[in-house]
Design an enzyme around this catalytic site. Structure first.
Site, PDB file in Angstrom:
ATOM      1  N   ALA A 123       9.741   2.335  -2.250  1.00  0.00           N
ATOM      2  CA  ALA A 123       9.499   3.237  -3.378  1.00  0.00           C
ATOM      3  C   ALA A 123      10.643   4.243  -3.525  1.00  0.00           C
ATOM      4  O   ALA A 123      11.115   4.516  -4.640  1.00  0.00           O
ATOM      5  CB  ALA A 123       8.175   3.959  -3.201  1.00  0.00           C
ATOM      6  N   GLY A 144       7.128   0.593   5.187  1.00  0.00           N
ATOM      7  CA  GLY A 144       7.945  -0.287   4.347  1.00  0.00           C
ATOM      8  C   GLY A 144       7.812   0.040   2.876  1.00  0.00           C
ATOM      9  O   GLY A 144       8.801   0.028   2.123  1.00  0.00           O
ATOM     10  N   CYS A 145       6.606   0.347   2.436  1.00  0.00           N
ATOM     11  CA  CYS A 145       6.370   0.623   1.014  1.00  0.00           C
ATOM     12  C   CYS A 145       6.977   1.958   0.599  1.00  0.00           C
ATOM     13  O   CYS A 145       7.461   2.114  -0.529  1.00  0.00           O
ATOM     14  CB  CYS A 145       4.870   0.607   0.716  1.00  0.00           C
ATOM     15  SG  CYS A 145       4.127  -0.998   1.016  1.00  0.00           S
ATOM     16  N   THR A 146       6.950   2.935   1.503  1.00  0.00           N
ATOM     17  CA  THR A 146       7.577   4.228   1.219  1.00  0.00           C
ATOM     18  C   THR A 146       9.087   4.061   1.103  1.00  0.00           C
ATOM     19  O   THR A 146       9.727   4.613   0.197  1.00  0.00           O
ATOM     20  CB  THR A 146       7.237   5.238   2.327  1.00  0.00           C
ATOM     21  OG1 THR A 146       5.815   5.426   2.377  1.00  0.00           O
ATOM     22  CG2 THR A 146       7.903   6.583   2.058  1.00  0.00           C
ATOM     23  N   ALA A 178       0.821  -1.219   0.000  1.00  0.00           N
ATOM     24  CA  ALA A 178       0.000   0.000   0.000  1.00  0.00           C
ATOM     25  C   ALA A 178       0.849   1.260   0.000  1.00  0.00           C
ATOM     26  O   ALA A 178       1.960   1.280   0.530  1.00  0.00           O
ATOM     27  CB  ALA A 178      -0.915   0.006   1.229  1.00  0.00           C
TER      28      ALA A 178
END
Length: 216
Positions: free
Chosen positions: A115, A110-112, A105
């Site tokens: 990315a 973690g995703c930031t 998401a």
């Protein structure tokens, strides 16, 4: 009154699949799961504290292990909207390597981190001739805000309803409660040459894909 919590330990599998190698690392991680109902970020996925995690059944185990898209296989085409609401087909990129990463998401820790790591290494991917594409279940508006906030130079695709994720058989984690974090490297003919899965070390996806592209 302080929220009660319970702790448990489970194994996280880090798997690298490539035509040349396959290795699996198993690490144990302990988590504390609050029982009060409110929303939190949990390793890149939004979960409710009151969410019920069912026991691991044979059917869920089977679904979590056997991928539908495997190394050496032509990647199935799909069309999804990008962060600007424009439809993008995977076949558009045929003729060059593609790094396609599924993540849980937007705007989660973690995703930031993942990315931004792809962003920081984007020139290295370009030098290798590869395109970078991120996919999650967030809508185009969420992707646009996410890409703008962190100045992401690559395409983010909106897989609302997680249809492509399911079609590709991307495995979940934590008994299926977390959407999986899995990266695929396709060659210029659209054939899958590397599959890398690591839920809890987002930046490793960048290291492993670049290593593979440089060696190819």
């Amino acid at each position: 009154m302080a929220a009660c919590s319970s702790s448990f330990t489970f194994c996280s599998h880090t798997t690298i699949h490539s035509l040349a190698q396959r290795k699996t690392l198993v690490t144990k991680t302990q988590f504390s799961v609050p029982t009060k109902s409110s929303e939190s970020n949990f390793f890149g996925s939004r979960l409710s504290h009151s969410s019920y995690i069912s026991p691991l059944s044979s059917s869920s185990l089977k679904g979590g292990i056997f991928a539908k898209v495997n190394k050496g296989q032509a990647a199935p085409d799909f069309t999804l909207k990008d962060q600007n609401g424009k439809p993008v087909s995977l076949k558009k990129y045929k003729g060059k390597p593609v790094v396609l990463y599924f993540y849980p998401a937007d705007e989660t820790p973690g995703c930031t981190k993942q990315a931004c790591a792809f962003r920081d290494s984007y020139e290295k991917f370009k030098k290798a001739g590869a395109e970078v594409i991120g996919i999650s279940g967030d809508d185009s508006a969420s992707h646009k805000a996410f890409a703008s906030k962190y100045k992401l130079p690559y395409t983010l695709l909106s897989d609302e309803g997680n249809k492509v994720r399911k079609d590709w058989g991307v495995p979940g984690d934590l008994f299926g409660a977390l959407p999986g974090r899995q990266t695929y490297v396709l060659d210029k003919n659209g054939v899958v040459q590397l599959i890398y899965n690591n839920q809890f070390q987002p930046e490793k996806h960048i290291d492993e894909t670049l290593k593979f592209l440089k060696a190819a």
